[in-house]
Design a protein around this motif. Structure first.
Motif, PDB file in Angstrom:
ATOM      1  N   LEU A 348     156.998 123.214 -12.670  1.00  0.00           N
ATOM      2  CA  LEU A 348     156.179 123.056 -11.467  1.00  0.00           C
ATOM      3  C   LEU A 348     155.359 124.306 -11.187  1.00  0.00           C
ATOM      4  N   ASP A 349     155.960 125.454 -11.338  1.00  0.00           N
ATOM      5  CA  ASP A 349     155.233 126.692 -11.046  1.00  0.00           C
ATOM      6  C   ASP A 349     154.011 126.823 -11.952  1.00  0.00           C
ATOM      7  N   LEU A 350     154.186 126.556 -13.227  1.00  0.00           N
ATOM      8  CA  LEU A 350     153.076 126.613 -14.174  1.00  0.00           C
ATOM      9  C   LEU A 350     152.010 125.581 -13.821  1.00  0.00           C
ATOM     10  N   ALA A 351     152.434 124.377 -13.475  1.00  0.00           N
ATOM     11  CA  ALA A 351     151.481 123.313 -13.171  1.00  0.00           C
ATOM     12  C   ALA A 351     150.636 123.660 -11.945  1.00  0.00           C
ATOM     13  N   VAL A 352     151.292 124.097 -10.879  1.00  0.00           N
ATOM     14  CA  VAL A 352     150.568 124.444  -9.653  1.00  0.00           C
ATOM     15  C   VAL A 352     149.584 125.583  -9.914  1.00  0.00           C
ATOM     16  N   ASN A 353     150.043 126.612 -10.573  1.00  0.00           N
ATOM     17  CA  ASN A 353     149.173 127.763 -10.823  1.00  0.00           C
ATOM     18  C   ASN A 353     148.054 127.444 -11.807  1.00  0.00           C
ATOM     19  N   SER A 354     148.280 126.495 -12.701  1.00  0.00           N
ATOM     20  CA  SER A 354     147.217 126.084 -13.616  1.00  0.00           C
ATOM     21  C   SER A 354     146.101 125.376 -12.864  1.00  0.00           C
ATOM     22  N   VAL A 355     146.464 124.546 -11.898  1.00  0.00           N
ATOM     23  CA  VAL A 355     145.441 123.875 -11.088  1.00  0.00           C
ATOM     24  C   VAL A 355     144.686 124.899 -10.243  1.00  0.00           C
ATOM     25  N   LEU A 356     145.410 125.823  -9.638  1.00  0.00           N
ATOM     26  CA  LEU A 356     144.750 126.868  -8.851  1.00  0.00           C
ATOM     27  C   LEU A 356     143.806 127.692  -9.729  1.00  0.00           C
ATOM     28  N   ALA A 357     144.237 128.024 -10.954  1.00  0.00           N
ATOM     29  CA  ALA A 357     143.393 128.799 -11.857  1.00  0.00           C
ATOM     30  C   ALA A 357     142.159 128.013 -12.276  1.00  0.00           C
ATOM     31  N   ALA A 358     142.313 126.700 -12.446  1.00  0.00           N
ATOM     32  CA  ALA A 358     141.171 125.867 -12.824  1.00  0.00           C
ATOM     33  C   ALA A 358     140.126 125.837 -11.717  1.00  0.00           C
ATOM     34  N   VAL A 359     140.566 125.860 -10.466  1.00  0.00           N
ATOM     35  CA  VAL A 359     139.613 125.924  -9.354  1.00  0.00           C
ATOM     36  C   VAL A 359     138.947 127.300  -9.326  1.00  0.00           C
ATOM     37  N   ALA A 360     139.728 128.343  -9.542  1.00  0.00           N
ATOM     38  CA  ALA A 360     139.164 129.693  -9.535  1.00  0.00           C
ATOM     39  C   ALA A 360     138.125 129.885 -10.631  1.00  0.00           C
ATOM     40  N   SER A 361     138.343 129.234 -11.781  1.00  0.00           N
ATOM     41  CA  SER A 361     137.406 129.387 -12.900  1.00  0.00           C
ATOM     42  C   SER A 361     136.206 128.466 -12.804  1.00  0.00           C
ATOM     43  N   GLY A 362     136.267 127.488 -11.898  1.00  0.00           N
ATOM     44  CA  GLY A 362     135.186 126.527 -11.775  1.00  0.00           C
ATOM     45  C   GLY A 362     135.369 125.282 -12.608  1.00  0.00           C
ATOM     46  N   GLU A 363     136.455 125.205 -13.401  1.00  0.00           N
ATOM     47  CA  GLU A 363     136.691 123.988 -14.181  1.00  0.00           C
ATOM     48  C   GLU A 363     136.954 122.792 -13.257  1.00  0.00           C
ATOM     49  N   LEU A 364     137.667 123.040 -12.179  1.00  0.00           N
ATOM     50  CA  LEU A 364     137.830 122.063 -11.100  1.00  0.00           C
ATOM     51  C   LEU A 364     137.192 122.647  -9.844  1.00  0.00           C
ATOM     52  N   THR A 365     136.608 121.797  -9.034  1.00  0.00           N
ATOM     53  CA  THR A 365     136.060 122.264  -7.765  1.00  0.00           C
ATOM     54  C   THR A 365     137.047 121.958  -6.652  1.00  0.00           C
ATOM     55  N   GLU A 366     136.940 122.711  -5.573  1.00  0.00           N
ATOM     56  CA  GLU A 366     137.792 122.414  -4.421  1.00  0.00           C
ATOM     57  C   GLU A 366     137.434 121.053  -3.840  1.00  0.00           C
ATOM     58  N   ALA A 367     136.169 120.654  -3.982  1.00  0.00           N
ATOM     59  CA  ALA A 367     135.781 119.317  -3.516  1.00  0.00           C
ATOM     60  C   ALA A 367     136.531 118.234  -4.279  1.00  0.00           C
ATOM     61  N   ARG A 368     136.775 118.467  -5.592  1.00  0.00           N
ATOM     62  CA  ARG A 368     137.548 117.494  -6.368  1.00  0.00           C
ATOM     63  C   ARG A 368     138.997 117.463  -5.891  1.00  0.00           C
ATOM     64  N   ILE A 369     139.561 118.600  -5.564  1.00  0.00           N
ATOM     65  CA  ILE A 369     140.913 118.642  -5.008  1.00  0.00           C
ATOM     66  C   ILE A 369     140.943 117.896  -3.682  1.00  0.00           C
ATOM     67  N   ASP A 370     139.946 118.141  -2.849  1.00  0.00           N
ATOM     68  CA  ASP A 370     139.877 117.469  -1.546  1.00  0.00           C
ATOM     69  C   ASP A 370     139.845 115.952  -1.709  1.00  0.00           C
ATOM     70  N   GLN A 371     139.152 115.478  -2.735  1.00  0.00           N
ATOM     71  CA  GLN A 371     139.042 114.039  -2.965  1.00  0.00           C
ATOM     72  C   GLN A 371     140.429 113.413  -3.148  1.00  0.00           C
ATOM     73  N   SER A 372     141.267 114.043  -3.964  1.00  0.00           N
ATOM     74  CA  SER A 372     142.604 113.508  -4.188  1.00  0.00           C
ATOM     75  C   SER A 372     143.505 113.697  -2.975  1.00  0.00           C
ATOM     76  N   VAL A 373     143.405 114.852  -2.321  1.00  0.00           N
ATOM     77  CA  VAL A 373     144.195 115.069  -1.114  1.00  0.00           C
ATOM     78  C   VAL A 373     143.842 114.031  -0.061  1.00  0.00           C
ATOM     79  N   ARG A 374     142.571 113.713   0.050  1.00  0.00           N
ATOM     80  CA  ARG A 374     142.133 112.718   1.038  1.00  0.00           C
ATOM     81  C   ARG A 374     142.760 111.362   0.743  1.00  0.00           C
ATOM     82  N   ARG A 375     142.805 110.975  -0.527  1.00  0.00           N
ATOM     83  CA  ARG A 375     143.418 109.685  -0.861  1.00  0.00           C
ATOM     84  C   ARG A 375     144.911 109.694  -0.531  1.00  0.00           C
ATOM     85  N   ILE A 376     145.578 110.791  -0.835  1.00  0.00           N
ATOM     86  CA  ILE A 376     147.023 110.874  -0.587  1.00  0.00           C
ATOM     87  C   ILE A 376     147.310 110.857   0.910  1.00  0.00           C
TER      88      ILE A 376
END
Length: 598
Positions: A348-376
């Motif tokens: 879990l620690d690796l998974a969470v930090n990998s997603v955070l790192a992907a947002v920091a690098s621009g591979e994922l946007t925070e808007a994309r994270i928001d999209q999934s959080v909104r559905r949940i």
């Protein structure tokens, strides 16, 4: 009930059902919550995983040690707070499930942890409660026969009722999410992972039953469910827990065979669809599993089928999703493909930090994270979770789980699933007589199917003895033959005896049945899991299929064998001839009965 059946039939036909009887969604509330959350809090909402222990705050020393090793903290409550988790999933092996009172108390403790730590959003607590061979609640829970047994019963109302009762018992112990139903169409007899978890081999039967279960869980009990395993896991030779299966359906075959149950589930308003760790080259030629495939999750599920709810991955700890990419890449690729909820990453620690790192690098946007959080969060709001979860009453949980009215429904439904396939010797129904009966063959340590069946036969005046054989060696077969010769009748139970490569190496169960048949004494062979077993036993003129070995199925089997009820089940799959798999030993829909119960 008529309105419910109408709803189910509309959904099964792909037509628009009536509006869901659910709490009105207020998007502004969800948006306000998202605006106030930090990025780590948002990312935490994307994950649901297990914690160790039967208590949220006072685990055993062993469970505390297991939590520390996995998460760096000792208690489930601390895991929730550390990672801002959106959900938790219960298992027996993580010591979460012991009794209704204990489970309810654990749920209250985990929800209290979520309520007092940021972002103060209640959990969706879940478990695998499919019925049959995949169900987690322990006794005294009402444990229904599984999907293929329900398919044999052919009743949409029974499928709905089983889901509604199961959902109410889940809610009583604080579980609001069931990872069910399996919408897979099992068209491969050698499928090692689905089999009786499917309602059958006919897409329309599976579609109707899937829709019925969705409505039963969600509208009947207020429990959110996931149709699984998209795009369809029913025609595989491999188990995605241990390998990466490849399904070679053409796109046209997928539309005809695999898609109808998912279309029906979506039409019925299913909240969640679970992905499969399978490769379907006709849908995505990249070789990526569906869980990581934008063409499948976004192109097919979102755009073509029009699903707007939450897409959840199957467990990210399974081998099928870990073969091409490392555990740091899998969560990121799943989100890029279109998944929202990430289930049980192995680290879990690796998974969470990998997603955070992907947002920091621009591979994922925070808007994309928001999209999934909104559905949940919208799902949580729709199911009455977002605005706070009242503690469940442990005493009430003890009254609700397994209550008498639920058990009465269970008995009636189980009776309608038993399927008599052959009665050439007119042995059934057994007349009441002073006879000795040996019950032998495969036995489940969890359910003691041999003991349960023997008790049911004894209750009707038979003198019974038992001899569990497991996968018998020659000595055990000889022992069973000697016991059969000393009795008037033998009932022999088999479990996946056709799978001689893995489940029953060398066909030892087949050898047992043939040896018993050679005694000349009357024998009844019962396939207590996959009905495909009976194709191997042409020398036994009395054959029955139960599609499961839970207590309810064994008690119903005893009632059918002794003529207390007439069999009503019809095969939800065809049984091939082992000598020529292109021909059929028993066709889809086959099933014998007698005019009235004795």
């Amino acid at each position: 009930m008529a309105a419910i059946v109408t709803f189910i039939l509309l959904a099964a036909c792909g037509m628009s059902p009536p509006a869901q009887a659910a709490q009105a969604v207020r998007p502004s509330t969800v948006d306000r919550l998202i605006a106030g959350m930090s990025l780590p809090e948002k990312v935490g909402q994307l994950f649901s995983t297990y914690v160790y222990g039967g208590s949220a705050t006072e685990p055993s020393a062993a469970d505390a040690a297991a939590n520390r090793q996995a998460y760096g903290v000792a208690t489930g409550a601390e895991v929730i707070a550390k990672y801002h988790l959106g959900g938790a999933i219960y298992f027996t092996w993580s010591h979460n499930l012991d009794s209704p009172r204990q489970i309810a108390t654990l749920s209250n403790g985990l929800q209290a942890a979520a309520a007092t730590s940021e972002p103060r959003i209640p959990l969706l607590i879940s478990t695998d409660q499919e019925h049959g061979i995949v169900q987690r609640l322990p006794a005294p829970a009402t444990l229904f026969p599984g999907n293929m047994a329900l398919g044999a019963g052919r009743s949409l109302v029974d499928a709905y009722t089983a889901a509604r009762i199961t959902g109410r018992e889940l809610r009583a112990v604080g579980i609001q999410q069931a990872w069910a139903p399996s919408a897979d169409v099992n068209v491969n007899p050698a499928n090692p992972v689905i089999g009786v978890r499917s309602f059958g081999s006919d897409p329309l039967l599976v579609a109707g039953m899937t829709a019925a279960q969705v409505v039963g869980f969600q509208q009947g009990a207020g429990v959110t469910v996931a149709a699984k395993h998209f795009p369809g896991h029913g025609d595989t030779m491999d188990d995605s827990h241990t390998a990466l299966p490849v399904i070679h359906h053409t796109r046209a075959e997928w539309q005809r065979l695999d898609a109808p149950p998912f279309r029906a589930a979506i039409a019925a308003g299913v909240d969640t669809v679970m992905t499969a760790h399978i490769v379907v080259p006709s849908l995505d030629p990249s070789g990526d599993p569906a869980t990581l495939s934008p063409p499948i999750l976004t192109g097919l599920l979102r755009e073509e089928l029009g699903f707007r709810g939450v897409v959840v991955t199957d467990s990210l700890g399974m081998a099928g999703v870990r073969q091409k990419y490392g555990d740091d890449r899998v969560p990121v690729l799943a989100l890029k493909a279109g998944a929202d909820l990430l289930l049980m990453p192995p680290n879990l620690d690796l998974a969470v930090n990998s997603v955070l790192a992907a947002v920091a690098s621009g591979e994922l946007t925070e808007a994309r994270i928001d999209q999934s959080v909104r559905r949940i969060l919208t799902l949580k709001q729709r199911r009455g979770v977002l605005d706070g979860v009242d503690p469940v009453d442990p005493a009430a949980a003890e009254r609700v789980v397994g209550q008498a009215s639920h058990q009465q429904e269970l008995r009636k439904i189980a009776d309608r699933t038993i399927t008599v396939l052959r009665n050439d010797a007119r042995l059934l129904p057994l007349p009441r007589a002073d006879r000795s009966v040996l019950v032998t063959g495969w036995n489940s340590s969890a359910f003691d199917n041999i003991g349960t069946l023997a008790a049911g036969l004894a209750a009707q005046g038979n003198r019974t003895s038992t001899l569990p054989t497991g996968l018998p060696n020659d000595a055990k077969i000889a022992e069973a033959v000697a016991a059969a010769q000393a009795n008037d009748l033998t009932v022999v139970l088999t479990q996946k005896s056709f799978d001689t490569t893995v489940t029953d190496p060398g066909g030892r169960q087949q050898k047992l049945v043939h040896a018993l048949a050679a005694t000349g004494k009357p024998v009844i062979v019962v396939a207590v899991r996959d009905a495909y077993d009976v194709g191997h036993f042409d020398d036994v003129p009395t054959q029955v299929a139960t599609f499961g070995y839970t207590r309810s199925s064994m008690e119903a089997l005893a009632r059918v064998l002794t003529g207390q009820v007439a069999p009503r089940g019809k095969l939800p799959v065809s049984v091939p001839d082992p000598a020529d798999p292109t021909s059929t030993r028993y066709p889809y829909g086959h099933g014998l009965t007698w005019r009235t119960p004795r």
